[in-house]
Every structure is written in C-alpha cells, then in structure tokens.
Design a protein around this motif. Structure first.
Motif, PDB file in Angstrom:
ATOM      1  N   ILE A  10      -2.538  -7.989  12.416  1.00 42.27           N
ATOM      2  CA  ILE A  10      -1.462  -8.808  12.952  1.00 42.27           C
ATOM      3  C   ILE A  10      -0.521  -7.952  13.793  1.00 42.27           C
ATOM      4  CG2 ILE A  10       0.626 -10.065  12.256  1.00 42.27           C
ATOM      5  CD1 ILE A  10      -1.100 -11.135   9.853  1.00 42.27           C
ATOM      6  N   SER A 125       6.628  -1.364   7.332  1.00 42.90           N
ATOM      7  CA  SER A 125       5.454  -1.999   7.945  1.00 42.90           C
ATOM      8  C   SER A 125       5.188  -1.534   9.375  1.00 42.90           C
ATOM      9  CB  SER A 125       5.624  -3.524   7.971  1.00 42.90           C
ATOM     10  OG  SER A 125       5.704  -4.031   6.673  1.00 42.90           O
ATOM     11  N   PHE A 147       9.529   2.153  -7.593  1.00 45.57           N
ATOM     12  CA  PHE A 147       8.745   1.039  -8.118  1.00 45.57           C
ATOM     13  C   PHE A 147       9.055  -0.261  -7.379  1.00 45.57           C
ATOM     14  CE2 PHE A 147       8.475   3.349 -12.395  1.00 45.57           C
ATOM     15  CZ  PHE A 147       7.143   3.684 -12.207  1.00 45.57           C
ATOM     16  N   ALA A 151       5.985   0.197  -0.763  1.00 47.57           N
ATOM     17  CA  ALA A 151       5.435   0.379   0.593  1.00 47.57           C
ATOM     18  C   ALA A 151       6.148   1.517   1.311  1.00 47.57           C
ATOM     19  CB  ALA A 151       5.538  -0.916   1.395  1.00 47.57           C
ATOM     20  N   LYS A 154       5.221   4.887  -0.608  1.00 45.16           N
ATOM     21  CA  LYS A 154       3.781   5.213  -0.555  1.00 45.16           C
ATOM     22  C   LYS A 154       3.443   6.039   0.683  1.00 45.16           C
ATOM     23  CE  LYS A 154      -0.499   2.465  -0.888  1.00 45.16           C
ATOM     24  NZ  LYS A 154      -1.323   2.966  -1.945  1.00 45.16           N
ATOM     25  N   GLN A 183       3.724   7.960  -9.564  1.00 50.41           N
ATOM     26  CA  GLN A 183       2.759   6.864  -9.465  1.00 50.41           C
ATOM     27  C   GLN A 183       2.574   6.362  -8.025  1.00 50.41           C
ATOM     28  OE1 GLN A 183       3.075   2.900 -11.833  1.00 50.41           O
ATOM     29  NE2 GLN A 183       1.463   4.153 -12.706  1.00 50.41           N
TER      30      GLN A 183
ATOM     31  N   ILE B  33      -2.576 -11.040   3.474  1.00 55.79           N
ATOM     32  CA  ILE B  33      -1.341 -10.268   3.316  1.00 55.79           C
ATOM     33  C   ILE B  33      -1.426  -9.465   2.020  1.00 55.79           C
ATOM     34  CG2 ILE B  33       1.169 -10.435   2.969  1.00 55.79           C
ATOM     35  CD1 ILE B  33       0.469 -11.341   5.726  1.00 55.79           C
ATOM     36  N   LEU B  36       1.686  -5.449  -1.300  1.00 52.83           N
ATOM     37  CA  LEU B  36       2.689  -4.407  -1.088  1.00 52.83           C
ATOM     38  C   LEU B  36       3.227  -4.437   0.346  1.00 52.83           C
ATOM     39  CD1 LEU B  36       1.121  -1.284  -2.849  1.00 52.83           C
ATOM     40  CD2 LEU B  36       2.588  -3.061  -3.805  1.00 52.83           C
ATOM     41  N   ALA B  37       2.865  -5.466   1.108  1.00 46.79           N
ATOM     42  CA  ALA B  37       3.278  -5.508   2.514  1.00 46.79           C
ATOM     43  C   ALA B  37       4.731  -5.959   2.663  1.00 46.79           C
ATOM     44  CB  ALA B  37       2.356  -6.429   3.312  1.00 46.79           C
ATOM     45  N   PHE B  85       4.231  -2.690  -9.305  1.00 46.45           N
ATOM     46  CA  PHE B  85       4.486  -1.443 -10.041  1.00 46.45           C
ATOM     47  C   PHE B  85       5.632  -1.679 -11.020  1.00 46.45           C
ATOM     48  CE2 PHE B  85       2.484   0.128  -6.160  1.00 46.45           C
ATOM     49  CZ  PHE B  85       1.595   1.051  -6.665  1.00 46.45           C
ATOM     50  N   VAL B  87       2.568   0.405 -13.084  1.00 49.40           N
ATOM     51  CA  VAL B  87       1.276  -0.088 -13.555  1.00 49.40           C
ATOM     52  C   VAL B  87       0.715   0.880 -14.599  1.00 49.40           C
ATOM     53  CG1 VAL B  87       0.029   1.040 -11.659  1.00 49.40           C
ATOM     54  CG2 VAL B  87      -1.001  -0.912 -12.799  1.00 49.40           C
ATOM     55  N   ARG B  96      -1.530   7.308 -15.077  1.00 50.16           N
ATOM     56  CA  ARG B  96      -1.977   8.083 -13.903  1.00 50.16           C
ATOM     57  C   ARG B  96      -3.032   7.261 -13.165  1.00 50.16           C
ATOM     58  NH1 ARG B  96      -3.934  13.260 -13.671  1.00 50.16           N
ATOM     59  NH2 ARG B  96      -5.452  12.727 -15.266  1.00 50.16           N
ATOM     60  N   ILE B  97      -2.569   6.551 -12.134  1.00 51.85           N
ATOM     61  CA  ILE B  97      -3.425   5.591 -11.455  1.00 51.85           C
ATOM     62  C   ILE B  97      -3.540   5.943  -9.971  1.00 51.85           C
ATOM     63  CG2 ILE B  97      -3.799   3.137 -10.942  1.00 51.85           C
ATOM     64  CD1 ILE B  97      -3.593   3.721 -13.963  1.00 51.85           C
ATOM     65  N   HIS B  99      -4.359   4.627  -6.381  1.00 50.17           N
ATOM     66  CA  HIS B  99      -4.401   3.251  -5.859  1.00 50.17           C
ATOM     67  C   HIS B  99      -4.566   3.213  -4.344  1.00 50.17           C
ATOM     68  CE1 HIS B  99      -0.109   3.947  -4.988  1.00 50.17           C
ATOM     69  NE2 HIS B  99      -0.088   4.503  -6.182  1.00 50.17           N
ATOM     70  N   THR B 100      -5.251   2.174  -3.884  1.00 47.95           N
ATOM     71  CA  THR B 100      -5.468   1.994  -2.446  1.00 47.95           C
ATOM     72  C   THR B 100      -5.265   0.528  -2.090  1.00 47.95           C
ATOM     73  OG1 THR B 100      -7.814   1.660  -2.851  1.00 47.95           O
ATOM     74  CG2 THR B 100      -7.153   3.866  -2.130  1.00 47.95           C
ATOM     75  N   GLY B 101      -4.944   0.304  -0.805  1.00 45.59           N
ATOM     76  CA  GLY B 101      -4.856  -1.067  -0.292  1.00 45.59           C
ATOM     77  C   GLY B 101      -3.574  -1.769  -0.692  1.00 45.59           C
ATOM     78  N   ARG B 103      -1.580  -3.195   1.554  1.00 49.14           N
ATOM     79  CA  ARG B 103      -0.607  -3.252   2.647  1.00 49.14           C
ATOM     80  C   ARG B 103      -1.173  -4.034   3.836  1.00 49.14           C
ATOM     81  NH1 ARG B 103       1.120   1.632   4.778  1.00 49.14           N
ATOM     82  NH2 ARG B 103       3.096   0.656   5.247  1.00 49.14           N
ATOM     83  N   LEU B 105      -2.169  -6.623   6.651  1.00 46.81           N
ATOM     84  CA  LEU B 105      -1.549  -7.688   7.467  1.00 46.81           C
ATOM     85  C   LEU B 105      -2.608  -8.033   8.495  1.00 46.81           C
ATOM     86  CD1 LEU B 105       2.027  -6.226   8.215  1.00 46.81           C
ATOM     87  CD2 LEU B 105       1.538  -8.307   6.943  1.00 46.81           C
TER      88      LEU B 105
END
Lengths: 222, 129
Positions: A10, A125, A147, A151, A154, A183, B33, B36-37, B85, B87, B96-97, B99-101, B103, B105
């Motif tokens: 998008i 974003s 937490f 976004a 991260k 995390q 979507i 986490l976006a 989160f 998690v 201890r995780i 994570h991917t993806g 986000r 759009l």
C-alpha cells in the motif's frame, strides 16, 4: 463480477521515494538517523547535546506539526537545520524529506538527523530512506512503552532512555523496560542518558562516531 | 492516527490498477494489515470512505484481513502466532520469543464489476483538480 489479483504494498509510493533517498544518502556518504519518540521525550534536547559536542558535523531536519521552535533551538546549537511543518500530519514521509533536502546544507556532513513528528505510532510505518532509526523514550512516559508501541521499537537500532535524572521521583521500572526491549528489539543498543545533566551522553557519542563516514573523525575523541 | 494517509494510499493504488482495467467498477477492495502496523480497522474503513470518494469518485467496500505475528520460542522451539505484546510461549511459558511479520500493509485484490453490467465508477482526472 471478477477479481483482479494485485498483491502490492500500500505504501509503495513511499517505498519508492525512500529508495531514492537512500541511494542519494549513500552516494553522498552521509549517515541519516531517523529519530522517533513521543512529544516531550527529549528528541531535540538529545540533538542539542550531540551538536554541543562539537566534534561531529551534522545537519538536522526538524519535523513538527506546527512552529519552527525546534529549528530555532538547533540553529542556536550550531547545526545546519531546516524545519518541515507538516500542518497537523502525524508523521514525516519519504517525499516530505525529499522535497526538503534541496533547502538543507547537509552534504559533506557526517550526519543528517531527521527528528520525526513526536509520535510513537504513525512514523513507524514510513521509511524515509534513513541509515538507521533511534527511539527516544523518557522515564516520565513509563516503562511499558516498548510493549505498547512494538512497531516503533522493533525497527530501532538504538533506544535512548532519557531523563534518568528523574528516576528518584518516578516509578519507572528499568527491569520492565529491559524485558520489553529484550522481547521487541533484542539487538538494539540501549543508552541511558540525561540530556539535562549530560550523564550518559559520552557512551552514545562514542558509538555514534563509529558511523561517521569521515574516518578522520571516527577516533577524534576517544 | 495515520489511517487517513493509508486510506489515501489505498485509493491511489486502486486508481492505478483501475486504469489498467479501464472498463470496470470496483465493488470491494481486499487488503492485508499486520496487527503491529498500528492501524485500527474501523478507523481505516471510515477514512477510506472519504479517500475513495475523493480519488475514485465512488466508495467500494474495504475487506480487511488481519495478519498475526509469527513467533518461535527460543527455549522449546514451539511455533505459534500472536497479536499483541508481551508474549509468552503457549507451550513452555518462557518469554524468549523470536518474531517476524505483523507489519504488513498490502493491497491484495479488487473485486470489480464489468462496466456493461453496472454503473461506471469514473476515476477523476488528476489534471482537472
């Protein structure tokens, strides 16, 4: 009735402008830092501290919904600066940065800092074509922010925890923020600073110098 | 908060696709979507109504597919998905995780009606604005 399969981003127009910016910054050998943080976290105060160290050449692009107050502060601190007023828009995008660049004397400087609009949600974003992102989090905001705004955190290469001078007066839990960062962004560098007193600024400056494109400046102050 | 920017981008993307399929009317738009976006689906739908009317001259429906975050426990290896989160691993309870993806759009597809069978949705000429 028929279905047209598209599968495209998008924000592809923003991604395209960000790619152009990134190529340009790489060609011009300038390290670009996109700084995210809540209003009042101390983004401008941090940049004043960095500018005040006087051993890095830097330019600043200030993004704010209104006023040129931050640009005036950076000018006083001795940085080349341009103010982008978004007129209420909650983030900078790659195109806004692209349009502002011709009016900013950032070439031949080691760093271009882009101070994004104070907001931990929306700017996350939008890729601006930066070399790296930082998040500034102040102790007064609370330790739950990683937490709550994953976004933003991260994608951070560094997290600057500001206002540590206020810790005695707050219930800010360093353990909770550590858990959140472990995390969300386990690889991010974490700096604890007080932009008011200057505490903790030196380690940040030492790390930052490593990104200077001018090797002569990398070890100018060790 | 930036749902309007996203809504305008969706409408611009749709307009571009429609120009390649000139004789169709968009009925519904499917997007993905990530959770986490930072997008609130209801706010996006509300904003898209205005964005689409302005850019496309009509207001097709917006179908939102929410994408979860994929997690992998670094202690026991369990794979799972989650949407918020903090998690912990649903299998061993550790935190201890990897994570991917989440986000994403993405514009996935358009459901369109052939122009002969329905009202034509005229896209606005940008030059005339």
């Amino acid at each position: 009735m028929k279905v047209i399969a598209v599968r495209q981003k998008i924000l592809k127009a923003n991604s395209q402008a960000a790619r152009e910016n990134r190529a340009r910054f790489s060609r011009e050998r300038v390290c670009v830092v996109n700084i995210l943080g809540s209003p009042g976290a101390g983004k401008t105060a941090l940049l004043e501290r960095i500018a005040g160290s006087n051993d890095l050449s830097m330019a600043v692009l200030e993004g704010d919904p209104e006023t040129a107050m931050d640009a005036e502060r950076m000018e006083k601190a001795g940085a080349a600066v341009i103010q982008v007023v978004t007129r209420g828009t909650c983030h900078l995008d790659a195109n806004m940065v692209q349009l502002a660049l011709p009016r900013l004397d950032y070439r031949n400087r080691d760093f271009l800092f882009v101070e994004n609009v104070g907001n931990l949600l929306c700017p996350a974003s939008f890729d601006l074509g930066e070399t790296m992102r930082w998040v500034v989090l102040s102790t007064a905001e609370g330790a739950d922010k990683p937490f709550k705004y994953p976004a933003a955190f991260k994608t951070a290469k560094a997290v600057v925890i500001n206002k540590i001078d206020l810790l005695p007066y707050l219930d800010f839990s360093m353990d909770q923020v550590k858990d959140g960062l472990a995390q969300i962004c386990p690889k991010a560098r974490v700096f604890k600073v007080s932009c008011k007193t200057g505490e903790g600024i030196d380690p940040l400056m030492g790390w930052l110098r490593g990104f200077s494109r001018n090797p002569a400046k990398t070890n100018s102050k060790s | 908060m930036h749902e309007m920017s996203i809504a305008l981008s969706i409408a611009e993307n749709v307009k571009e696709v429609l120009l390649e399929h000139g004789d169709v009317t968009p009925i519904s738009i499917r997007i993905r979507i990530g959770c986490l976006a930072g997008i609130v689906p209801d706010v996006l739908r509300f904003s898209f109504g205005f964005a689409a009317t302005d850019i496309l001259g009509c207001s097709p429906g917006l179908e939102i597919e929410e994408v979860l975050v994929s997690g992998r426990c670094l202690d026991c290896g369990e794979h799972f998905t989650f949407d918020t989160f903090p998690v912990v691993c649903p299998s061993c309870g550790k935190a201890r995780i990897d994570h991917t993806g989440g986000r994403d759009l993405e514009l996935v597809s358009l459901e369109v009606e052939d122009n002969n069978e329905g009202d034509r949705c005229q896209t606005k000429d940008p030059e005339s604005q």
